[in-house]
Scaffold this active site. Structure first.
Site, mmCIF file in Angstrom:
data_model
loop_
_atom_site.group_PDB
_atom_site.id
_atom_site.type_symbol
_atom_site.label_atom_id
_atom_site.label_comp_id
_atom_site.label_asym_id
_atom_site.label_seq_id
_atom_site.Cartn_x
_atom_site.Cartn_y
_atom_site.Cartn_z
ATOM 1 N N HIS A 14 5.061 -11.077 -7.440
ATOM 2 C CA HIS A 14 4.278 -10.744 -6.169
ATOM 3 C C HIS A 14 2.887 -11.026 -6.213
ATOM 4 C CE1 HIS A 14 7.956 -7.588 -5.912
ATOM 5 N NE2 HIS A 14 8.243 -8.724 -5.508
ATOM 6 N N CYS A 49 -8.009 -17.414 1.393
ATOM 7 C CA CYS A 49 -8.357 -17.366 3.007
ATOM 8 C C CYS A 49 -6.961 -16.974 3.838
ATOM 9 C CB CYS A 49 -8.817 -18.615 3.533
ATOM 10 S SG CYS A 49 -9.113 -18.567 5.201
ATOM 11 N N PRO A 71 12.286 7.137 -16.292
ATOM 12 C CA PRO A 71 12.544 8.446 -16.804
ATOM 13 C C PRO A 71 13.362 9.073 -15.329
ATOM 14 C CG PRO A 71 10.154 8.173 -15.856
ATOM 15 C CD PRO A 71 10.684 6.880 -16.114
ATOM 16 N N TYR A 101 -6.952 -2.515 -1.228
ATOM 17 C CA TYR A 101 -6.749 -3.417 -2.318
ATOM 18 C C TYR A 101 -8.033 -3.554 -3.372
ATOM 19 C CZ TYR A 101 -2.361 -4.921 -0.809
ATOM 20 O OH TYR A 101 -0.901 -5.133 -0.553
HETATM 21 C C1 BV8 Z 1 11.329 -11.551 0.989
HETATM 22 C C2 BV8 Z 1 2.664 -6.802 -3.697
HETATM 23 C C3 BV8 Z 1 12.108 -13.250 2.410
HETATM 24 C C4 BV8 Z 1 1.994 -6.012 -2.780
HETATM 25 C C5 BV8 Z 1 5.047 -5.899 -3.308
HETATM 26 C C6 BV8 Z 1 17.049 -8.409 0.714
HETATM 27 C C7 BV8 Z 1 16.617 -10.060 0.299
HETATM 28 C C8 BV8 Z 1 15.277 -10.376 0.370
HETATM 29 C C9 BV8 Z 1 14.353 -9.515 1.023
HETATM 30 C C10 BV8 Z 1 14.702 -8.411 1.298
HETATM 31 C C11 BV8 Z 1 15.977 -7.795 1.274
HETATM 32 N N1 BV8 Z 1 16.104 -6.567 1.757
HETATM 33 C C12 BV8 Z 1 14.745 -6.336 2.327
HETATM 34 C C13 BV8 Z 1 13.973 -7.257 2.077
HETATM 35 C C14 BV8 Z 1 12.649 -7.172 2.497
HETATM 36 C C15 BV8 Z 1 11.641 -6.849 1.536
HETATM 37 C C16 BV8 Z 1 12.204 -5.579 0.904
HETATM 38 O O1 BV8 Z 1 12.671 -5.499 -0.311
HETATM 39 N N2 BV8 Z 1 11.998 -4.432 1.330
HETATM 40 C C17 BV8 Z 1 12.425 -2.869 0.512
HETATM 41 C C18 BV8 Z 1 11.375 -2.134 0.757
HETATM 42 C C19 BV8 Z 1 13.736 -2.765 1.206
HETATM 43 N N3 BV8 Z 1 11.284 -7.715 0.456
HETATM 44 C C20 BV8 Z 1 10.247 -8.353 0.912
HETATM 45 O O2 BV8 Z 1 9.835 -8.398 2.009
HETATM 46 C C21 BV8 Z 1 10.026 -9.836 0.192
HETATM 47 N N4 BV8 Z 1 9.977 -10.898 0.643
HETATM 48 O O3 BV8 Z 1 12.062 -11.118 0.678
HETATM 49 O O4 BV8 Z 1 10.808 -12.635 1.671
HETATM 50 C C22 BV8 Z 1 11.443 -14.375 3.442
HETATM 51 C C23 BV8 Z 1 12.094 -15.443 3.164
HETATM 52 C C24 BV8 Z 1 11.778 -16.392 4.022
HETATM 53 C C25 BV8 Z 1 10.766 -16.265 4.568
HETATM 54 C C26 BV8 Z 1 10.108 -15.010 4.698
HETATM 55 C C27 BV8 Z 1 10.398 -13.920 4.131
HETATM 56 C C28 BV8 Z 1 8.537 -9.724 -0.563
HETATM 57 C C29 BV8 Z 1 8.549 -8.172 -1.284
HETATM 58 C C30 BV8 Z 1 7.313 -8.316 -2.065
HETATM 59 C C31 BV8 Z 1 6.452 -7.082 -1.514
HETATM 60 N N5 BV8 Z 1 5.097 -6.881 -2.410
HETATM 61 N N6 BV8 Z 1 3.963 -6.016 -4.000
HETATM 62 C C32 BV8 Z 1 1.108 -4.882 -3.465
HETATM 63 O O5 BV8 Z 1 1.526 -4.569 -4.846
HETATM 64 O O6 BV8 Z 1 0.456 -4.265 -2.519
HETATM 65 S S1 BV8 Z 1 6.237 -5.096 -3.799
HETATM 66 C C33 BV8 Z 1 5.713 -3.543 -4.480
HETATM 67 O O7 BV8 Z 1 6.840 -2.830 -4.638
HETATM 68 C C34 BV8 Z 1 4.781 -3.583 -5.579
HETATM 69 O O8 BV8 Z 1 5.058 -5.034 -6.294
HETATM 70 C C35 BV8 Z 1 6.072 -2.978 -6.850
HETATM 71 O O9 BV8 Z 1 6.035 -3.515 -7.933
HETATM 72 C C36 BV8 Z 1 7.136 -3.305 -6.164
HETATM 73 C C37 BV8 Z 1 8.377 -2.593 -6.267
HETATM 74 O O10 BV8 Z 1 8.100 -1.266 -6.523
HETATM 75 P P1 BV8 Z 1 8.692 -0.617 -8.135
HETATM 76 O O11 BV8 Z 1 7.743 -1.747 -9.014
HETATM 77 O O12 BV8 Z 1 9.868 -0.585 -8.680
HETATM 78 O O13 BV8 Z 1 7.620 0.527 -8.057
HETATM 79 P P2 BV8 Z 1 8.431 1.829 -7.486
HETATM 80 O O14 BV8 Z 1 6.921 2.959 -7.146
HETATM 81 O O15 BV8 Z 1 9.191 1.637 -6.455
HETATM 82 O O16 BV8 Z 1 8.818 2.516 -8.579
HETATM 83 C C38 BV8 Z 1 8.285 2.854 -10.062
HETATM 84 C C39 BV8 Z 1 9.395 3.269 -10.652
HETATM 85 O O17 BV8 Z 1 8.863 3.307 -12.146
HETATM 86 C C40 BV8 Z 1 10.061 4.474 -10.346
HETATM 87 O O18 BV8 Z 1 11.679 4.313 -10.507
HETATM 88 C C41 BV8 Z 1 9.624 5.623 -11.525
HETATM 89 O O19 BV8 Z 1 10.700 6.486 -11.800
HETATM 90 C C42 BV8 Z 1 9.384 4.796 -12.665
HETATM 91 N N7 BV8 Z 1 8.229 5.266 -13.231
HETATM 92 C C43 BV8 Z 1 7.223 6.018 -13.256
HETATM 93 N N8 BV8 Z 1 6.431 6.142 -14.202
HETATM 94 C C44 BV8 Z 1 7.092 5.734 -15.315
HETATM 95 C C45 BV8 Z 1 8.364 5.058 -14.734
HETATM 96 N N9 BV8 Z 1 9.078 4.235 -15.683
HETATM 97 C C46 BV8 Z 1 9.094 4.096 -16.817
HETATM 98 N N10 BV8 Z 1 7.655 4.572 -17.552
HETATM 99 C C47 BV8 Z 1 6.965 5.357 -16.688
HETATM 100 N N11 BV8 Z 1 5.841 6.009 -17.078
HETATM 101 ZN ZN ZN Z 2 -10.273 -20.633 5.665
#
Ligand code: BV8
Ligand code: ZN
Length: 253
Positions: A120, A128, A223, A68
């Site tokens: 996010h 903390c 893209p 990070y």
């Molecule tokens: C939660 C911070 C519930 C950290 C991130 C259904 C419902 C609810 C939850 C879930 C569910 N199914 C699964 C889950 C669990 C999970 C989830 O979604 N998992 C996925 C992998 C299936 N979700 C969670 O855990 C979430 N919490 O649901 O809590 C809960 C309820 C009660 C009690 C407890 C819990 C929390 C999710 C948040 C995770 N944190 N980020 C960090 O950054 O380190 S997510 C992380 O992925 C980033 O924020 C990122 O932005 C995000 C999504 O990815 P993208 O932004 O789409 O990026 P990616 O690389 O995937 O894609 C990039 C795209 O850009 C591509 O398509 C590419 O083609 C395109 N691109 C590339 N270049 C360009 C471009 N486009 C345009 N121009 C360009 N030049």
């Molecule tokens: Zn503390």
């Protein structure tokens, strides 16, 4: 450059409320790796999703904190790109535009966008791991060079536990007020642009579906094909930095 801009122009000029929903792809042209990019160096053996969890941090706080801090350094040395600037211009010339981002960088704000909803969290914040007290990063700019060794997180001055990044990890809930504001915007808007997201991470990825269900026009900029292709009214294939300035140009009547 894709197809149907006249209808986009008409819809934009008639829109009462537009939502711009962004993912890591909108910052890609600023040199910030997307989430689907492979990790390298210290983290080459991990997928980003494996590092962005409370379990990974508790298992190896120095490895995750180094990742990070490296990303915080990349962001500090990065500049907003043409897409960030175009979105900020759209917010100035449209009656109401809400920016919702999954990104933890501040490039939308540095391009001039206001009231950005960070679903996010942000890397500028830290707190903390145990008592949740906010913790202020030092003024020293982190280096953008990838560290070659793990980096121990600071200790909380109040309870001695580790300081953690102020982001939402997989398995953690989104900040409730931010989520509610984003859902309100998605279900109120007339148009939603989904820009640079693979549409895989929930519940964020549900927002364009909610907008579509309430009758909004959904336009995707990416893209590559994504899971949203089946839902979007238009999928503009291309880079955000190329397409958004054209869309911003449609906003001026
Ligand atoms: C939660 C911070 C519930 C950290 C991130 C259904 C419902 C609810 C939850 C879930 C569910 N199914 C699964 C889950 C669990 C999970 C989830 O979604 N998992 C996925 C992998 C299936 N979700 C969670 O855990 C979430 N919490 O649901 O809590 C809960 C309820 C009660 C009690 C407890 C819990 C929390 C999710 C948040 C995770 N944190 N980020 C960090 O950054 O380190 S997510 C992380 O992925 C980033 O924020 C990122 O932005 C995000 C999504 O990815 P993208 O932004 O789409 O990026 P990616 O690389 O995937 O894609 C990039 C795209 O850009 C591509 O398509 C590419 O083609 C395109 N691109 C590339 N270049 C360009 C471009 N486009 C345009 N121009 C360009 N030049
Ligand atoms: Zn503390």
């Amino acid at each position: 450059m894709p197809e149907d801009f006249p209808s986009l122009r008409e819809s934009l000029l008639a829109a009462r409320h537009v939502v711009i929903f962004t993912g890591a792809g909108v910052s890609q042209e600023s040199g910030i790796a997307t989430f689907r990019d492979r990790t390298e160096g210290l983290w080459a053996r991990f997928e980003p999703q494996e590092l962005a969890t409370p379990e990974a941090f508790d298992r190896d706080p120095a490895l995750v904190w180094a990742w990070y801090e490296w990303r915080r350094g990349l962001i500090a040395h990065a500049k907003p790109n043409a897409a960030h600037r175009a979105i900020a211009r759209m917010q100035q010339c449209l009656p109401r535009l809400t920016v919702i981002t999954q990104n933890v960088d501040d490039l939308h704000e540095r391009a001039g966008a206001e009231n950005v909803l960070h679903l996010h969290g942000t890397l500028a914040a830290a707190r903390c791991r145990r008592c949740h007290r906010p913790w202020q990063h030092s003024q020293v700019q982190p280096s953008a060079a990838a560290p070659t060794a793990p980096l121990s997180p600071p200790d909380c001055p109040h309870c001695g536990n580790h300081i953690r990044p102020g982001v939402v990890w997989f398995g953690e809930s989104l900040p409730m007020a931010t989520w509610e504001a984003a859902a309100e915007a998605a279900t109120d808007c007339d148009m939603l642009f989904s820009i640079g997201t693979s549409s895989l991470v929930y519940p964020a990825a549900d927002l364009p579906h909610q907008a579509r269900q309430r009758g909004a026009m959904v336009v995707q900029v990416n893209p590559e094909p994504t899971a949203l292709d089946a839902v979007a009214h238009q999928s503009l294939r291309g880079k955000a930095g190329d397409i958004l300035p054209t869309i911003a140009g449609l906003c001026v009547s």
